[in-house]
Design an enzyme around this catalytic site. Structure first.
Site: not given
Length: 331
Positions: A53, A57, A174
Protein backbone atom coordinates in the site's frame (compact mmCIF):
# COMPACT_ATOMS: atom_id res chain seq x y z
CA UNK A 1 27.77 8.62 -3.45
CA UNK A 2 31.31 7.70 -2.52
CA UNK A 3 34.26 9.04 -4.44
CA UNK A 4 34.76 6.99 -7.64
CA UNK A 5 38.04 5.20 -8.30
CA UNK A 6 40.70 6.86 -10.39
CA UNK A 7 39.86 4.62 -13.31
CA UNK A 8 37.32 2.05 -14.37
CA UNK A 9 37.87 -0.85 -16.72
CA UNK A 10 36.48 -0.26 -20.21
CA UNK A 11 33.79 -2.71 -21.25
CA UNK A 12 32.33 -3.36 -24.68
CA UNK A 13 29.02 -1.81 -23.65
CA UNK A 14 30.05 1.27 -21.70
CA UNK A 15 27.40 3.67 -20.40
CA UNK A 16 27.36 7.07 -22.03
CA UNK A 17 26.21 10.24 -20.28
CA UNK A 18 26.26 13.53 -22.17
CA UNK A 19 28.47 11.94 -24.80
CA UNK A 20 31.03 10.68 -22.26
CA UNK A 21 31.25 7.14 -20.93
CA UNK A 22 31.85 6.29 -17.29
CA UNK A 23 35.54 5.66 -17.90
CA UNK A 24 35.98 9.29 -18.86
CA UNK A 25 33.76 10.52 -16.05
CA UNK A 26 35.67 8.51 -13.47
CA UNK A 27 38.61 10.82 -13.84
CA UNK A 28 36.48 13.88 -13.13
CA UNK A 29 36.08 15.52 -9.76
CA UNK A 30 33.59 13.70 -7.51
CA UNK A 31 31.10 16.54 -7.59
CA UNK A 32 31.11 16.55 -11.39
CA UNK A 33 30.56 12.80 -11.44
CA UNK A 34 27.71 13.04 -8.93
CA UNK A 35 25.89 15.79 -10.78
CA UNK A 36 26.37 14.24 -14.20
CA UNK A 37 25.01 10.80 -13.35
CA UNK A 38 21.29 11.39 -12.87
CA UNK A 39 18.80 8.97 -11.37
CA UNK A 40 17.39 7.78 -14.68
CA UNK A 41 20.83 7.55 -16.24
CA UNK A 42 22.01 5.35 -13.40
CA UNK A 43 18.96 3.12 -12.80
CA UNK A 44 17.00 1.22 -15.42
CA UNK A 45 13.77 -0.28 -14.07
CA UNK A 46 13.41 -3.88 -15.21
CA UNK A 47 10.30 -4.90 -13.30
CA UNK A 48 8.56 -5.13 -9.94
CA UNK A 49 9.58 -7.64 -7.27
CA UNK A 50 6.81 -6.79 -4.83
CA UNK A 51 4.49 -3.99 -3.80
CA UNK A 52 2.24 -2.86 -0.99
CA UNK A 53 0.00 0.00 0.00
CA UNK A 54 2.81 2.47 0.74
CA UNK A 55 5.56 1.43 -1.63
CA UNK A 56 7.18 -1.21 -3.75
CA UNK A 57 10.39 -3.06 -4.45
CA UNK A 58 11.63 -2.74 -8.02
CA UNK A 59 14.18 -4.77 -9.93
CA UNK A 60 16.63 -2.32 -11.46
CA UNK A 61 19.89 -2.35 -13.34
CA UNK A 62 22.56 -0.09 -11.88
CA UNK A 63 24.36 1.05 -15.01
CA UNK A 64 27.34 2.48 -13.13
CA UNK A 65 28.56 -0.97 -12.09
CA UNK A 66 26.52 -3.14 -14.42
CA UNK A 67 24.57 -5.16 -11.86
CA UNK A 68 20.97 -5.82 -10.97
CA UNK A 69 19.76 -4.37 -7.68
CA UNK A 70 16.55 -4.31 -5.68
CA UNK A 71 15.21 -0.80 -5.14
CA UNK A 72 12.81 -0.22 -2.26
CA UNK A 73 10.66 2.89 -2.65
CA UNK A 74 8.21 4.49 -0.24
CA UNK A 75 5.45 6.67 -1.65
CA UNK A 76 5.12 9.11 1.23
CA UNK A 77 6.43 12.66 0.80
CA UNK A 78 5.25 14.00 4.15
CA UNK A 79 8.50 14.97 5.86
CA UNK A 80 6.98 14.37 9.30
CA UNK A 81 5.38 11.03 8.48
CA UNK A 82 6.34 8.24 10.92
CA UNK A 83 6.39 5.82 8.00
CA UNK A 84 8.93 7.99 6.20
CA UNK A 85 11.22 8.17 9.23
CA UNK A 86 10.92 4.43 9.78
CA UNK A 87 11.95 3.93 6.17
CA UNK A 88 15.05 6.06 6.78
CA UNK A 89 15.82 4.06 9.91
CA UNK A 90 15.38 0.80 7.99
CA UNK A 91 17.89 1.86 5.32
CA UNK A 92 20.44 3.11 7.83
CA UNK A 93 20.24 0.16 10.21
CA UNK A 94 20.24 -2.44 7.45
CA UNK A 95 23.17 -0.65 5.84
CA UNK A 96 25.25 -0.77 9.04
CA UNK A 97 24.60 -4.40 9.95
CA UNK A 98 27.43 -6.03 8.05
CA UNK A 99 26.69 -9.76 8.09
CA UNK A 100 26.18 -12.35 5.31
CA UNK A 101 22.54 -12.79 6.37
CA UNK A 102 21.76 -9.07 6.12
CA UNK A 103 21.18 -7.84 2.57
CA UNK A 104 23.72 -5.05 1.96
CA UNK A 105 22.48 -1.55 1.12
CA UNK A 106 24.20 0.14 -1.83
CA UNK A 107 22.57 3.54 -2.21
CA UNK A 108 20.03 5.78 -0.50
CA UNK A 109 18.38 8.93 -1.81
CA UNK A 110 15.35 10.68 -3.29
CA UNK A 111 14.07 9.87 -6.76
CA UNK A 112 12.96 12.56 -9.28
CA UNK A 113 9.36 12.21 -8.04
CA UNK A 114 10.37 13.05 -4.48
CA UNK A 115 10.08 9.50 -3.12
CA UNK A 116 12.69 8.08 -0.79
CA UNK A 117 14.45 4.96 -2.02
CA UNK A 118 17.34 2.72 -1.21
CA UNK A 119 18.98 0.04 -3.30
CA UNK A 120 20.33 -3.25 -2.07
CA UNK A 121 21.65 -6.55 -3.30
CA UNK A 122 19.18 -8.55 -5.32
CA UNK A 123 18.79 -11.86 -3.53
CA UNK A 124 17.63 -15.06 -5.17
CA UNK A 125 15.95 -17.99 -3.53
CA UNK A 126 12.68 -19.00 -1.90
CA UNK A 127 11.13 -17.78 1.30
CA UNK A 128 10.87 -20.17 4.22
CA UNK A 129 7.10 -19.58 4.05
CA UNK A 130 7.01 -20.99 0.51
CA UNK A 131 9.04 -24.03 1.57
CA UNK A 132 6.84 -24.78 4.59
CA UNK A 133 3.63 -24.35 2.56
CA UNK A 134 4.92 -26.74 -0.09
CA UNK A 135 5.90 -29.29 2.56
CA UNK A 136 2.48 -28.98 4.20
CA UNK A 137 0.89 -29.74 0.83
CA UNK A 138 3.09 -32.79 0.37
CA UNK A 139 5.02 -31.50 -2.63
CA UNK A 140 7.50 -34.30 -3.49
CA UNK A 141 10.10 -32.00 -5.07
CA UNK A 142 10.23 -29.83 -1.96
CA UNK A 143 10.37 -32.95 0.20
CA UNK A 144 13.50 -34.07 -1.65
CA UNK A 145 15.22 -30.66 -1.70
CA UNK A 146 14.32 -29.45 1.77
CA UNK A 147 14.61 -32.32 4.20
CA UNK A 148 14.37 -31.74 7.93
CA UNK A 149 18.12 -31.69 8.51
CA UNK A 150 18.73 -29.13 5.78
CA UNK A 151 16.02 -26.90 7.19
CA UNK A 152 17.39 -27.25 10.72
CA UNK A 153 20.87 -26.33 9.50
CA UNK A 154 19.45 -23.24 7.78
CA UNK A 155 17.48 -22.35 10.92
CA UNK A 156 20.67 -22.65 12.97
CA UNK A 157 22.31 -20.08 10.70
CA UNK A 158 19.29 -17.80 11.10
CA UNK A 159 19.66 -17.99 14.89
CA UNK A 160 23.33 -17.10 14.58
CA UNK A 161 22.49 -14.07 12.45
CA UNK A 162 19.80 -12.93 14.91
CA UNK A 163 22.27 -13.31 17.76
CA UNK A 164 24.66 -11.07 15.82
CA UNK A 165 22.12 -8.27 15.38
CA UNK A 166 21.31 -8.49 19.09
CA UNK A 167 24.98 -7.92 19.93
CA UNK A 168 24.71 -4.72 17.90
CA UNK A 169 21.69 -3.55 19.87
CA UNK A 170 19.01 -4.30 17.28
CA UNK A 171 15.75 -6.19 17.89
CA UNK A 172 14.09 -7.20 14.61
CA UNK A 173 10.51 -7.50 15.94
CA UNK A 174 9.11 -8.99 12.72
CA UNK A 175 10.80 -12.36 12.25
CA UNK A 176 8.51 -14.74 10.34
CA UNK A 177 8.85 -17.32 7.55
CA UNK A 178 8.04 -14.83 4.76
CA UNK A 179 10.91 -12.59 5.94
CA UNK A 180 13.49 -15.38 5.71
CA UNK A 181 15.01 -16.18 2.31
CA UNK A 182 16.80 -19.43 1.55
CA UNK A 183 19.29 -19.58 -1.31
CA UNK A 184 20.13 -22.55 -3.49
CA UNK A 185 23.71 -22.71 -2.22
CA UNK A 186 23.11 -22.41 1.50
CA UNK A 187 22.62 -18.64 1.71
CA UNK A 188 20.13 -17.31 4.24
CA UNK A 189 18.84 -13.75 4.38
CA UNK A 190 16.78 -11.92 6.96
CA UNK A 191 14.51 -9.39 5.25
CA UNK A 192 12.39 -6.37 6.18
CA UNK A 193 14.03 -4.21 8.84
CA UNK A 194 11.23 -1.65 9.05
CA UNK A 195 10.12 -2.48 12.61
CA UNK A 196 13.48 -2.70 14.35
CA UNK A 197 13.95 -1.50 17.89
CA UNK A 198 17.29 -0.03 18.94
CA UNK A 199 18.56 -1.01 22.39
CA UNK A 200 21.95 -0.95 24.07
CA UNK A 201 24.59 -3.02 22.29
CA UNK A 202 25.82 -6.12 24.09
CA UNK A 203 28.80 -5.56 26.38
CA UNK A 204 32.10 -5.78 24.52
CA UNK A 205 30.79 -4.37 21.25
CA UNK A 206 32.97 -1.49 20.17
CA UNK A 207 30.67 0.13 17.65
CA UNK A 208 27.23 1.47 18.37
CA UNK A 209 24.77 1.68 15.49
CA UNK A 210 24.00 5.19 14.30
CA UNK A 211 20.29 5.85 13.82
CA UNK A 212 19.92 9.62 13.29
CA UNK A 213 16.66 8.99 11.44
CA UNK A 214 14.54 11.20 13.73
CA UNK A 215 12.14 8.26 13.99
CA UNK A 216 10.13 8.53 17.18
CA UNK A 217 10.39 5.78 19.76
CA UNK A 218 7.45 3.42 19.99
CA UNK A 219 5.02 4.55 22.67
CA UNK A 220 3.65 2.29 25.40
CA UNK A 221 0.61 0.43 24.10
CA UNK A 222 1.78 0.45 20.47
CA UNK A 223 1.67 -2.96 18.79
CA UNK A 224 4.26 -3.64 16.10
CA UNK A 225 4.80 -7.03 14.51
CA UNK A 226 2.91 -9.83 12.79
CA UNK A 227 0.14 -11.63 14.73
CA UNK A 228 1.05 -15.26 15.17
CA UNK A 229 4.80 -14.61 15.26
CA UNK A 230 5.17 -11.58 17.51
CA UNK A 231 5.81 -12.27 21.17
CA UNK A 232 3.08 -11.91 23.83
CA UNK A 233 4.83 -8.83 25.25
CA UNK A 234 4.76 -7.20 21.81
CA UNK A 235 1.08 -8.00 21.46
CA UNK A 236 0.36 -6.44 24.85
CA UNK A 237 2.17 -3.26 23.80
CA UNK A 238 4.78 -3.63 26.56
CA UNK A 239 7.47 -1.78 24.66
CA UNK A 240 10.04 -1.74 27.47
CA UNK A 241 9.75 -5.53 27.83
CA UNK A 242 10.60 -6.13 24.16
CA UNK A 243 14.17 -7.37 23.84
CA UNK A 244 16.25 -10.26 22.48
CA UNK A 245 13.94 -12.84 24.06
CA UNK A 246 11.07 -11.38 22.02
CA UNK A 247 12.91 -12.36 18.85
CA UNK A 248 13.64 -15.74 20.46
CA UNK A 249 9.86 -16.25 20.74
CA UNK A 250 9.46 -15.48 17.04
CA UNK A 251 12.24 -17.94 16.21
CA UNK A 252 10.45 -20.57 18.30
CA UNK A 253 7.19 -19.94 16.46
CA UNK A 254 9.02 -20.28 13.14
CA UNK A 255 10.70 -23.54 14.16
CA UNK A 256 7.35 -24.86 15.39
CA UNK A 257 5.93 -24.28 11.90
CA UNK A 258 8.92 -25.92 10.21
CA UNK A 259 8.48 -29.07 12.32
CA UNK A 260 4.69 -29.21 12.57
CA UNK A 261 4.05 -27.99 9.00
CA UNK A 262 1.39 -25.68 10.36
CA UNK A 263 1.54 -22.46 12.43
CA UNK A 264 1.77 -22.42 16.21
CA UNK A 265 -1.27 -20.14 16.34
CA UNK A 266 -4.43 -20.60 14.24
CA UNK A 267 -4.71 -19.10 10.78
CA UNK A 268 -7.58 -16.87 9.78
CA UNK A 269 -9.53 -14.91 12.37
CA UNK A 270 -7.18 -12.48 14.05
CA UNK A 271 -9.09 -12.53 17.36
CA UNK A 272 -8.57 -16.29 17.77
CA UNK A 273 -4.93 -15.92 16.82
CA UNK A 274 -4.31 -13.13 19.33
CA UNK A 275 -6.00 -15.04 22.13
CA UNK A 276 -3.85 -18.04 21.31
CA UNK A 277 -0.69 -15.92 21.56
CA UNK A 278 -1.73 -14.65 24.98
CA UNK A 279 -2.78 -18.06 26.36
CA UNK A 280 -0.41 -20.65 24.85
CA UNK A 281 2.45 -21.15 27.28
CA UNK A 282 4.87 -23.02 25.03
CA UNK A 283 4.06 -25.05 21.94
CA UNK A 284 5.10 -28.63 21.10
CA UNK A 285 5.08 -29.27 17.34
CA UNK A 286 4.99 -33.04 17.80
CA UNK A 287 1.40 -32.74 19.05
CA UNK A 288 0.10 -31.60 15.66
CA UNK A 289 -1.46 -33.94 13.12
CA UNK A 290 0.86 -33.02 10.21
CA UNK A 291 4.02 -33.35 12.28
CA UNK A 292 6.22 -36.30 11.38
CA UNK A 293 7.83 -37.93 14.40
CA UNK A 294 9.28 -34.83 16.05
CA UNK A 295 12.01 -35.87 18.51
CA UNK A 296 11.36 -34.98 22.15
CA UNK A 297 14.52 -32.82 22.21
CA UNK A 298 13.11 -30.58 19.48
CA UNK A 299 9.69 -30.48 21.14
CA UNK A 300 11.37 -29.33 24.35
CA UNK A 301 13.43 -26.72 22.53
CA UNK A 302 10.43 -25.17 20.80
CA UNK A 303 8.34 -25.26 23.96
CA UNK A 304 11.01 -23.36 25.87
CA UNK A 305 11.44 -20.73 23.13
CA UNK A 306 7.69 -20.02 23.03
CA UNK A 307 6.94 -19.66 26.73
CA UNK A 308 4.68 -16.75 27.70
CA UNK A 309 7.12 -15.26 30.19
CA UNK A 310 10.34 -14.01 28.50
CA UNK A 311 12.35 -15.13 31.55
CA UNK A 312 11.36 -18.76 30.83
CA UNK A 313 12.69 -18.68 27.26
CA UNK A 314 16.24 -19.14 26.00
CA UNK A 315 18.25 -16.09 27.11
CA UNK A 316 19.47 -15.43 23.58
CA UNK A 317 19.20 -16.59 19.98
CA UNK A 318 22.72 -17.93 20.44
CA UNK A 319 21.59 -20.14 23.33
CA UNK A 320 18.70 -21.43 21.21
CA UNK A 321 21.17 -22.26 18.44
CA UNK A 322 23.52 -24.06 20.85
CA UNK A 323 20.69 -26.31 22.01
CA UNK A 324 19.72 -27.02 18.40
CA UNK A 325 23.33 -27.77 17.44
CA UNK A 326 23.64 -30.18 20.38
CA UNK A 327 20.65 -32.08 19.00
CA UNK A 328 22.11 -32.09 15.46
CA UNK A 329 25.48 -33.33 16.74
CA UNK A 330 23.83 -36.19 18.60
CA UNK A 331 21.45 -37.13 15.78
Amino acid sequence: MSTPPASLPRHTHSVEVDGRDLVELAGAAPEVFAHTIGFHERYEVLGTIGQGGMGEVKLCRDRTVGREVAMKVIRDRDRDSPRRWRFIREARIQGQLEHPAVVPVYDFGVDPDGNLYFTMKRVRGVSLAEVVDALANGDPTTERRWGRRRLLNSFSQICLAVDFIHTRGVIHRDLKPSNLMLGEFGEIYILDWGLVKIVAARAGERQELLDASNASTTGHGSVLGTPGYMSPEQLRGEVKAVGPRSDVYSLGAILFEVLAREPLHPRGATKEKLLSVLRTDGGRPGSRRKARMVPAALDDLVEKATRLDPKDRHPSAGALREELEAYLDAD
